[in-house]
Motif scaffolding. Structure first.
Motif, PDB file in Angstrom:
ATOM      1  N   MET A  72      -5.898  48.597  -0.704  1.00 47.34           N
ATOM      2  CA  MET A  72      -6.261  47.396  -0.226  1.00 47.34           C
ATOM      3  C   MET A  72      -6.920  46.673  -1.177  1.00 47.34           C
ATOM      4  N   ARG A  76     -14.301  37.985   4.196  1.00 46.87           N
ATOM      5  CA  ARG A  76     -14.645  37.869   5.553  1.00 46.87           C
ATOM      6  C   ARG A  76     -15.837  37.652   5.703  1.00 46.87           C
ATOM      7  N   ASN A 120      -6.312  44.088  13.332  1.00 48.74           N
ATOM      8  CA  ASN A 120      -7.182  45.369  13.588  1.00 48.74           C
ATOM      9  C   ASN A 120      -7.106  45.408  15.079  1.00 48.74           C
ATOM     10  N   LYS A 163      -7.337  39.880   9.839  1.00 50.83           N
ATOM     11  CA  LYS A 163      -8.348  39.933  10.634  1.00 50.83           C
ATOM     12  C   LYS A 163      -9.230  39.023  10.497  1.00 50.83           C
ATOM     13  N   VAL A 201      -3.752  44.232   2.041  1.00 48.27           N
ATOM     14  CA  VAL A 201      -4.487  43.353   1.492  1.00 48.27           C
ATOM     15  C   VAL A 201      -4.942  42.155   2.266  1.00 48.27           C
TER      16      VAL A 201
HETATM   17  C1  LIG Z   1      -9.545  45.286   6.540  1.00 48.86           C
HETATM   18  C2  LIG Z   1      -8.828  46.370   6.423  1.00 48.86           C
HETATM   19  C3  LIG Z   1      -7.733  45.967   5.188  1.00 48.86           C
HETATM   20  C4  LIG Z   1      -7.906  45.165   4.345  1.00 48.86           C
HETATM   21  O1  LIG Z   1      -9.223  45.293   3.455  1.00 48.86           O
HETATM   22  P1  LIG Z   1      -9.441  44.213   2.282  1.00 48.86           P
HETATM   23  O2  LIG Z   1     -10.627  45.036   1.516  1.00 48.86           O
HETATM   24  O3  LIG Z   1      -9.695  42.878   2.573  1.00 48.86           O
HETATM   25  O4  LIG Z   1      -8.247  44.148   1.256  1.00 48.86           O
HETATM   26  C5  LIG Z   1      -6.780  47.182   4.903  1.00 48.86           C
HETATM   27  N1  LIG Z   1      -6.886  48.299   5.775  1.00 48.86           N
HETATM   28  C6  LIG Z   1      -7.371  48.306   6.843  1.00 48.86           C
HETATM   29  C7  LIG Z   1      -7.319  49.497   7.855  1.00 48.86           C
HETATM   30  C8  LIG Z   1      -8.434  47.405   7.316  1.00 48.86           C
HETATM   31  O5  LIG Z   1      -9.107  47.641   8.395  1.00 48.86           O
END
Ligand SMILES: *Cc1c(COP(=O)(O)O)cnc(C)c1O
Length: 229
Positions: A203, A228, A63, A42, A220
């Motif tokens: 994550m 981001r 997302n 994303k 991840v």
């Molecule tokens: C954005 C997102 C992630 C990734 O998050 P990071 O902290 O960048 O690894 C994982 N799962 C969901 C549901 C997210 O919205």
């Protein structure tokens, strides 16, 4: 200057995350291939996704359908084959059609209403999905309450258009990955109770703990693509 190579940053990050996944598997006595690494792309441009794909990433998480579809088309046009797309955003019934058409696995289904909308939008193919569980009791997070999961699992299994493959969770934010271990354990226990094999959890900040607790899919983003903005 001619022919200056692009910075190999994403390839390096992919390699680093892979080795951390491998080390966590080893600590947990799990097979290296038992975890699917989903690169969460994303806000990242298609060019960054192509770099990740060139470094061996085969699974991407997005997302927003609106954001994902043009990027997916660019990836396909660039000849990146065999990529699996994971929908990990907040899912709305009015997006069921486009999401079922474009994504290979939906991680965030948390109501009977959504299940029904997905079944109605399936267009004859069997839709693979996971149920999102609220393991931390926070009102702001999506997901079904653990006490209502049994009913939701039964409903999913009553729909022939749906293939229920597992459970997903997003723990409450914390600075210490160890704080998320109980949420991951809770999800694993719920999956065991319902004979579900898939566990989408972990994550950037906590994927190693999630793998130790049985994650089959880690999502991840920042550890691969950077922060981001
Ligand atoms: C954005 C997102 C992630 C990734 O998050 P990071 O902290 O960048 O690894 C994982 N799962 C969901 C549901 C997210 O919205």
């Amino acid at each position: 200057m001619v022919g200056r190579a692009a910075a190999p940053r994403i390839a390096e990050q992919v390699a680093l995350v892979r080795s951390r996944v491998g080390a966590a598997c080893e600590r947990a006595g799990r097979a290296q291939g038992s975890v699917t690494l989903i690169a969460v792309s994303k806000t990242q441009p298609a060019s960054a996704m192509l770099e990740a794909a060139a470094a061996g990433i085969a699974d991407f998480g997005e997302n927003y359908a609106q954001e994902a579809i043009p990027k997916l088309e660019r990836l396909q046009a660039a000849g990146a084959p065999g990529l699996a797309m994971h929908f990990i955003g907040h899912l709305q019934t009015n997006k069921a059609r486009v999401v079922t058409e474009r994504f290979d696995l939906l991680h965030t289904v948390d109501s009977e209403r959504l299940l029904d909308a997905i079944a109605a939008a399936s267009g004859g193919s069997r839709i693979r999905l996971m149920l999102q569980v609220n393991t931390s009791g926070e009102a702001t997070r999506g997901g079904v309450d653990p006490s209502a999961l049994g009913q939701l699992v039964r409903h999913a299994r009553s729909l022939s258009e749906i293939e229920l493959v597992g459970l997903m969770t997003i723990p409450a934010p914390s600075n210490d990955p160890e704080q998320n271990r109980p949420a991951f354990r809770c999800l694993r226990e719920l999956a065991r109770m319902h004979s579900l094999a898939g566990l989408s959890m972990g994550m950037t900040d906590d994927f190693e703990v999630a793998i130790e607790e049985g994650a089959t899919h880690v999502r991840v983003g920042r550890a691969i693509f950077g922060e981001r903005y």
